[in-house]
Scaffold this active site. Structure first.
Site, PDB file in Angstrom:
ATOM      1  N   SER A 163       0.859  -1.180   0.000  1.00 16.23           N
ATOM      2  CA  SER A 163       0.000   0.000   0.000  1.00 16.23           C
ATOM      3  C   SER A 163       0.895   1.229   0.000  1.00 16.23           C
ATOM      4  CB  SER A 163      -0.891   0.009   1.252  1.00 16.23           C
ATOM      5  OG  SER A 163      -1.532   1.259   1.418  1.00 16.23           O
ATOM      6  N   TYR A 175      -2.329  -1.325  10.344  1.00 18.23           N
ATOM      7  CA  TYR A 175      -2.280  -1.431   8.887  1.00 18.23           C
ATOM      8  C   TYR A 175      -0.973  -0.883   8.321  1.00 18.23           C
ATOM      9  CZ  TYR A 175      -3.787  -1.368   4.027  1.00 18.23           C
ATOM     10  OH  TYR A 175      -3.869  -1.578   2.671  1.00 18.23           O
TER      11      TYR A 175
END
Length: 318
Positions: A163, A175
Site C-alpha cells: 500500500s 495497517y
C-alpha cells in the site's frame, strides 16, 4: 549545455518505455493468488483466467470460492486458505504442488489483507496490532517461504500487494505497520532470490473501493474500540472527538477512493507478463500525486499537515 541533457533524458524515457512494453510470449503457466473472495484478487484471477493462465485461487470462505468458480473457466481451480494458520498454508502448498508438478509455479500474488482498527494509537492494544500483522505481514511471508521451491523450479515471480501507506504512515493502527513490514520483506527477498531467477515486484495501491476501505466496517470497528476505552481515556479525547474523526475519515475516503480496480489489476498483470517487470508499481492518482511525493517530504512538514487535518483531543496541550 541544457540541450544535450534534455535530449539524453528524452532518449532514456523512450528506451524505458520501449523496454517496459516488452511482454513474454502467451503463457498457460500456473499462478497462485491469495485473497480471491473479492477485490483485487478476484478481479486478477478472472483476468488471468481469460488470458489462458492456469490460475490457482485461494479464498478464505467457501462462498467466495464457489462464486469465483461459477464465473471462471475449467482452467481455474480454487482452494480454501487461512494465511494466518501455518497448517492451512502447508496444505495449500501441497495442493499447489499437486497441480503444478514438474512445471513449477510461475507466479505468486500475495493479495490477502485486512484493515484492522484505523484510529489513534493510544486506543489500541498489542493484540490489535498482532491480528493485522498476522494477516498482512506474517501471512504473505509464510505463503512465500512455503512456495519458494516451486517458484525456483519455474524461475517465477512474486508480487506482493502492499500500500502507499507502507511508504507513509498516515494514520494509527496496525495497517501501516504491517505494510511497512511487507515492503521490507519484499525488498530483501528480491535481492536474495535474484540469483535463482525469481523476480519480486511490489504493488503499492492508493485508496480504492474494496472491503479493506469499506467505511461502514471501519466505523464499526473504531466505535467498538472507543466503547472499550477506560473513562479516563475517553475524557482526554472528549465525546465529540470520535464524531469529528469519523466525519473526517468519511470525507477523505469519499474524495480519494477510486472505484476502478482495474488500475491495480493491470499493474499486477504487467508484473506477471512483462519481460522486464518493475520493482514497484503505484496505481491510483492519489498514490502518484499525493502519498508518494509526501513520503519524500521532511517528517516535520508531514506531521504538521496531518496534525492539522485530524481533530484535536479535548485535553490536548499542543
Amino acid at each position: 549545455m541544457w540541450l544535450p541533457l534534455l535530449l539524453g533524458a528524452l532518449l532514456w524515457a523512450v528506451l524505458w518505455l520501449l523496454r517496459d512494453r516488452q511482454s513474454l510470449p502467451a503463457s498457460n503457466a500456473f499462478v497462485f493468488i491469495t485473497g480471491c473472495d473479492s477485490g483485487f484478487g478476484r478481479l486478477l484471477a478472472l483476468q488471468l483466467d481469460q488470458r489462458g493462465f492456469r490460475v490457482l485461487a485461494s479464498c478464505l470462505t467457501p462462498s467466495g470460492a464457489e462464486d469465483l468458480q461459477r464465473v471462471a473457466s475449467s482452467r481455474l481451480h480454487t482452494t480454501l486458505l487461512d494465511i494466518t494458520d501455518p497448517q492451512s498454508v502447508q496444505q495449500a502448498a501441497k495442493w499447489v504442488e499437486m497441480h503444478v508438478k514438474e512445471a513449477g509455479l510461475f507466479g505468486l500474488v500475495n493479495n490477502a489483507g485486512v484493515a484492522g482498527i484505523i484510529g489513534p494509537t493510544p486506543w489500541l492494544t498489542r493484540d490489535d496490532f498482532q491480528r493485522v500483522l498476522n494477516v498482512n505481514t506474517m501471512g504473505p511471508i509464510g505463503v512465500t517461504l512455503a512456495l519458494l521451491p516451486l517458484l525456483q523450479q519455474a524461475r517465477g515471480r512474486v508480487i506482493n500487494i502492499t500500500s502507499v501507506l507502507g511508504r507513509l504512515a498516515a494514520n494509527g493502527g496496525g495497517y501501516c505497520v504491517s505494510k511497512f513490514g511487507l515492503e521490507a520483506f519484499s525488498d530483501s527477498l528480491r535481492r536474495d532470490v535474484a540469483h535463482f531467477g525469481i523476480r519480486v515486484s511490489i504493488v503499492e495501491p492508493g485508496f480504492f473501493r474494496t472491503p479493506v476501505t469499506n467505511l461502514e466496517s471501519l466505523e464499526k470497528t473504531l466505535q467498538a474500540c472507543w466503547a472499550r476505552l477506560p473513562p479516563a481515556t475517553q475524557a482526554h479525547y472528549g465525546g465529540a472527538f470520535l464524531t469529528k474523526y469519523l466525519k473526517m475519515q468519511q470525507r477523505i475516503m469519499n474524495l480519494i477512493c477510486d472505484p476502478d480496480l482495474t488500475k491495480v489489476s493491470r499493474c499486477l498483470e504487467h508484473a506477471l507478463t512483462a519481460r522486464h517487470p518493475r520493482t514497484r508499481y503505484s496505481p491510483g492518482w492519489d498514490a502518484k500525486l499525493l502519498w508518494l511525493p509526501a513520503s519524500y517530504l521532511p517528517a516535520s512538514l508531514v506531521d504538521a499537515v496531518l496534525t492539522w487535518v485530524l481533530p484535536k483531543p479535548a485535553q490536548a496541550v499542543y
